[in-house]
Design a protein around this motif. Structure first.
Motif, PDB file in Angstrom:
ATOM      1  N   VAL A  72      64.903  49.710 -57.863  1.00  0.00           N
ATOM      2  CA  VAL A  72      65.058  49.496 -56.424  1.00  0.00           C
ATOM      3  C   VAL A  72      65.556  48.068 -56.233  1.00  0.00           C
ATOM      4  O   VAL A  72      64.909  47.111 -56.672  1.00  0.00           O
ATOM      5  CB  VAL A  72      63.722  49.712 -55.676  1.00  0.00           C
ATOM      6  N   ASP A  73      66.707  47.936 -55.607  1.00  0.00           N
ATOM      7  CA  ASP A  73      67.304  46.622 -55.375  1.00  0.00           C
ATOM      8  C   ASP A  73      66.434  45.781 -54.442  1.00  0.00           C
ATOM      9  O   ASP A  73      65.700  46.323 -53.613  1.00  0.00           O
ATOM     10  CB  ASP A  73      68.697  46.769 -54.758  1.00  0.00           C
ATOM     11  N   PRO A  74      66.534  44.453 -54.554  1.00  0.00           N
ATOM     12  CA  PRO A  74      65.786  43.598 -53.637  1.00  0.00           C
ATOM     13  C   PRO A  74      66.315  43.750 -52.212  1.00  0.00           C
ATOM     14  O   PRO A  74      67.494  44.050 -52.010  1.00  0.00           O
ATOM     15  CB  PRO A  74      66.036  42.185 -54.165  1.00  0.00           C
ATOM     16  N   TYR A  75      65.433  43.579 -51.247  1.00  0.00           N
ATOM     17  CA  TYR A  75      65.819  43.720 -49.844  1.00  0.00           C
ATOM     18  C   TYR A  75      64.854  42.932 -48.958  1.00  0.00           C
ATOM     19  O   TYR A  75      63.804  42.488 -49.409  1.00  0.00           O
ATOM     20  CB  TYR A  75      65.852  45.187 -49.430  1.00  0.00           C
ATOM     21  N   HIS A  76      65.226  42.763 -47.707  1.00  0.00           N
ATOM     22  CA  HIS A  76      64.366  42.129 -46.719  1.00  0.00           C
ATOM     23  C   HIS A  76      63.840  43.214 -45.788  1.00  0.00           C
ATOM     24  O   HIS A  76      64.568  44.125 -45.401  1.00  0.00           O
ATOM     25  CB  HIS A  76      65.131  41.082 -45.915  1.00  0.00           C
ATOM     26  N   SER A  77      62.582  43.082 -45.425  1.00  0.00           N
ATOM     27  CA  SER A  77      61.935  44.052 -44.557  1.00  0.00           C
ATOM     28  C   SER A  77      61.309  43.316 -43.374  1.00  0.00           C
ATOM     29  O   SER A  77      60.713  42.252 -43.554  1.00  0.00           O
ATOM     30  CB  SER A  77      60.855  44.771 -45.363  1.00  0.00           C
ATOM     31  N   PRO A  78      61.407  43.862 -42.146  1.00  0.00           N
ATOM     32  CA  PRO A  78      60.757  43.199 -41.016  1.00  0.00           C
ATOM     33  C   PRO A  78      59.246  43.290 -41.149  1.00  0.00           C
ATOM     34  O   PRO A  78      58.712  44.281 -41.657  1.00  0.00           O
ATOM     35  CB  PRO A  78      61.264  43.967 -39.798  1.00  0.00           C
ATOM     36  N   ALA A  79      58.564  42.235 -40.702  1.00  0.00           N
ATOM     37  CA  ALA A  79      57.104  42.206 -40.809  1.00  0.00           C
ATOM     38  C   ALA A  79      56.521  41.511 -39.584  1.00  0.00           C
ATOM     39  O   ALA A  79      57.214  40.783 -38.876  1.00  0.00           O
ATOM     40  CB  ALA A  79      56.689  41.481 -42.080  1.00  0.00           C
ATOM     41  N   PHE A  80      55.240  41.744 -39.356  1.00  0.00           N
ATOM     42  CA  PHE A  80      54.521  41.128 -38.244  1.00  0.00           C
ATOM     43  C   PHE A  80      53.159  40.677 -38.741  1.00  0.00           C
ATOM     44  O   PHE A  80      52.481  41.422 -39.453  1.00  0.00           O
ATOM     45  CB  PHE A  80      54.338  42.121 -37.090  1.00  0.00           C
ATOM     46  N   LYS A  81      52.770  39.463 -38.372  1.00  0.00           N
ATOM     47  CA  LYS A  81      51.444  38.960 -38.714  1.00  0.00           C
ATOM     48  C   LYS A  81      50.752  38.570 -37.411  1.00  0.00           C
ATOM     49  O   LYS A  81      51.203  37.661 -36.710  1.00  0.00           O
ATOM     50  CB  LYS A  81      51.532  37.747 -39.634  1.00  0.00           C
ATOM     51  N   PRO A  82      49.675  39.255 -37.049  1.00  0.00           N
ATOM     52  CA  PRO A  82      48.990  38.926 -35.792  1.00  0.00           C
ATOM     53  C   PRO A  82      48.291  37.576 -35.863  1.00  0.00           C
ATOM     54  O   PRO A  82      47.861  37.146 -36.932  1.00  0.00           O
ATOM     55  CB  PRO A  82      47.976  40.063 -35.629  1.00  0.00           C
ATOM     56  N   SER A  83      48.164  36.932 -34.701  1.00  0.00           N
ATOM     57  CA  SER A  83      47.467  35.648 -34.637  1.00  0.00           C
ATOM     58  C   SER A  83      45.961  35.881 -34.738  1.00  0.00           C
ATOM     59  O   SER A  83      45.469  36.998 -34.545  1.00  0.00           O
ATOM     60  CB  SER A  83      47.787  34.938 -33.327  1.00  0.00           C
TER      61      SER A  83
END
Length: 106
Positions: A72-83
């Motif tokens: 699986v090639d490297p990729y960027h994925s959207p993420a969210f970190k709550p405060s």
């Protein structure tokens, strides 16, 4: 909750803006978030959380049907970190709901 529900909630809280204008603002907000995360920028919303792009490195995986190892090639994925503030709010609301449900069960 859908985007339309969010627009309705904001409409009831603001009372000053018409719904179509609120819908345009909400759409623009989401579009900006998508554009900036796609450009690998972090969006900090104090009291809410951070939207960012997370790097996923090259890895091996397995195609179970064919029993073949694939790369699986490297990729960027959207993420969210709550405060921390949001985490505390969710925990407190969850505790209130579970207390209500245990009272009803008795």
């Amino acid at each position: 909750m859908t985007k339309a529900d969010i627009v309705t909630q904001i409409y009831y809280k603001s009372k000053d803006l018409p719904k179509p204008e609120i819908a345009t603002i909400v759409d623009a907000l989401f579009e900006v978030i998508k554009e900036k995360v796609a450009a690998r920028q972090t969006i900090y919303l104090r009291g809410f959380g951070n939207f960012f792009s997370k790097y996923r490195s090259l890895r091996k995986a397995r195609n179970v049907k064919k029993n073949v190892e694939i790369i699986v090639d490297p990729y960027h994925s959207p993420a969210f970190k709550p405060s921390q503030e949001m985490i505390k709010k969710v925990k407190n609301e969850t505790a209130k709901i579970s207390q209500k449900s245990t009272r009803k069960a008795r």
